[in-house]
Design a protein around this motif. Structure first.
Motif, mmCIF file in Angstrom:
data_model
loop_
_atom_site.group_PDB
_atom_site.id
_atom_site.type_symbol
_atom_site.label_atom_id
_atom_site.label_comp_id
_atom_site.label_asym_id
_atom_site.label_seq_id
_atom_site.Cartn_x
_atom_site.Cartn_y
_atom_site.Cartn_z
ATOM 1 N N LEU A 159 36.039 46.495 36.487
ATOM 2 C CA LEU A 159 36.087 46.356 37.944
ATOM 3 C C LEU A 159 35.028 47.243 38.599
ATOM 4 O O LEU A 159 34.617 48.255 38.050
ATOM 5 N N GLY A 160 34.601 46.812 39.810
ATOM 6 C CA GLY A 160 33.570 47.544 40.539
ATOM 7 C C GLY A 160 33.889 49.018 40.708
ATOM 8 O O GLY A 160 33.173 49.873 40.193
ATOM 9 N N SER A 161 34.982 49.319 41.397
ATOM 10 C CA SER A 161 35.348 50.723 41.569
ATOM 11 C C SER A 161 36.548 51.019 40.679
ATOM 12 O O SER A 161 37.398 50.162 40.468
ATOM 13 N N PRO A 162 36.613 52.223 40.142
ATOM 14 C CA PRO A 162 37.647 52.523 39.157
ATOM 15 C C PRO A 162 39.062 52.424 39.719
ATOM 16 O O PRO A 162 39.990 52.179 38.965
ATOM 17 N N ASP A 163 39.220 52.581 41.055
ATOM 18 C CA ASP A 163 40.582 52.578 41.595
ATOM 19 C C ASP A 163 41.013 51.212 42.116
ATOM 20 O O ASP A 163 42.118 51.069 42.614
ATOM 21 N N SER A 164 40.146 50.182 41.990
ATOM 22 C CA SER A 164 40.559 48.900 42.573
ATOM 23 C C SER A 164 41.701 48.244 41.814
ATOM 24 O O SER A 164 42.476 47.510 42.406
ATOM 25 N N ALA A 165 41.817 48.525 40.510
ATOM 26 C CA ALA A 165 42.965 47.997 39.772
ATOM 27 C C ALA A 165 44.255 48.627 40.284
ATOM 28 O O ALA A 165 45.283 47.966 40.383
ATOM 29 N N ALA A 166 44.183 49.907 40.633
ATOM 30 C CA ALA A 166 45.361 50.614 41.128
ATOM 31 C C ALA A 166 45.755 50.126 42.523
ATOM 32 O O ALA A 166 46.915 50.200 42.910
ATOM 33 N N ARG A 167 44.775 49.592 43.289
ATOM 34 C CA ARG A 167 45.066 49.092 44.638
ATOM 35 C C ARG A 167 45.612 47.678 44.636
ATOM 36 O O ARG A 167 46.045 47.183 45.662
ATOM 37 N N ASP A 168 45.550 47.012 43.480
ATOM 38 C CA ASP A 168 45.966 45.622 43.398
ATOM 39 C C ASP A 168 47.377 45.402 43.903
ATOM 40 O O ASP A 168 48.245 46.224 43.734
ATOM 41 N N SER A 169 47.568 44.193 44.462
ATOM 42 C CA SER A 169 48.921 43.714 44.690
ATOM 43 C C SER A 169 49.623 43.744 43.337
ATOM 44 O O SER A 169 49.005 43.521 42.313
#
Ligand code: 9D3
Length: 262
Positions: A159-169
């Motif tokens: 993923l682009g930014s490392p925290d975007s998986a954590a922000r996922d619905s």
């Protein structure tokens, strides 16, 4: 992560591997998928992988020998992985399960076909079964793609930014707020004013409210048993007060009529 897929329909996979995040993960060397054609392990000229069920009945059963030989081959390629059968009888794939799978060194995904796999082989050589949901598919291939898709985007570096998986619905247990892009007016509808205000605190608040509202309306099951922070309590409390101002207290049915989800 090395992923071996065992299937009688290997040609279903190449275009899936060649697009989007799965492709990106492959290009970055984070994912190395390989499909093994089960028919290559059938000894007869017809490359038979199914046979009639003992005890009779309609439908066919996956023969154990070709699958056992293919599993031996897979074990040599990925000795660290224990095979997973995609089957309607498996435990449900959830975001949590996908995250756990993404942390394994390798996956061996066995795509069931026909009515199922000979149970002696299942019990002996395939310790784990995964289902992607309560509906009937015609085989495990599409389910294997679902697993690979869900896992690939969780691999560190995809993923682009490392925290975007954590922000996922689902990652935080709520549905996502609505999204908008240009044009500012589409089909006579303007984008919500707050999103063009530049006020990032108001925007964050609006998104949280929209997220909670959507979850309450479409997936209340996700809210039950999920811990709520102070802001979430405040927002849901305000929604409850609004409803209390609309519904007459104590009178009428205990629950609104109509379909209840989950
Ligand atoms: C109509 C056949 N069913 C008898 C009542 C049993 C059945 C056999 C084979 C149901 C499905 C399948 C094929 N399904 C899969 O291989 C499968 C699957 C699924 O059907 N639903 C959800 N996840 C998965 S993963 C593999």
């Amino acid at each position: 992560m090395r992923i071996l897929v065992l299937s009688i329909f290997p040609q279903l996979f190449p275009s899936f591997f060649a697009h989007g995040m799965v492709r990106l993960a492959c290009e970055r060397g984070l994912l190395a998928p390989q499909v093994i054609d089960l028919r290559d392990f059938a000894p007869d000229p017809h490359r038979t992988t199914d046979d009639r069920p003992y005890g009779g009945g309609s439908g066919m059963v996956m023969k154990p020998e070709p699958l056992a030989a293919a599993l031996d081959h897979a074990r040599r390629l990925a000795p660290e992985a224990s095979p997973i059968l995609l089957s309607a009888q498996g435990r449900r794939l959830t975001q949590e399960a996908a995250l756990e799978l993404s942390r394994r060194p390798a996956l061996v995904l066995v795509c069931g076909r026909y009515e199922g796999v000979d149970d002696r082989l299942c019990e002996e050589a395939i310790p784990e079964e995964i289902s992607i949901g309560d509906y009937v598919l015609s085989g495990g291939e599409v389910a294997a793609m679902v697993v690979i898709d869900a896992v690939a985007r969780l691999l560190p570096g995809v993923l682009g930014s490392p925290d975007s998986a954590a922000r996922d619905s689902f990652a935080d247990g709520l549905l996502e707020h609505p999204h908008y892009t240009r044009p500012a007016v589409f089909a006579g509808r303007a984008v919500p004013e707050v999103l063009t205000s530049g006020d990032h605190r108001r925007i964050a608040r609006w998104r949280k409210e929209a997220s909670l509202w959507r979850t309450l309306v479409h997936r209340p099951d996700l809210l039950r048993g999920r811990p709520l922070d102070a802001e979430e309590r405040e927002i849901l409390g305000a929604m409850q007060e609004t409803l209390a101002g609309i519904l007459p207290p104590a009178e009428g049915p205990a629950r609104p009529p109509g379909r209840r989800r989950r």
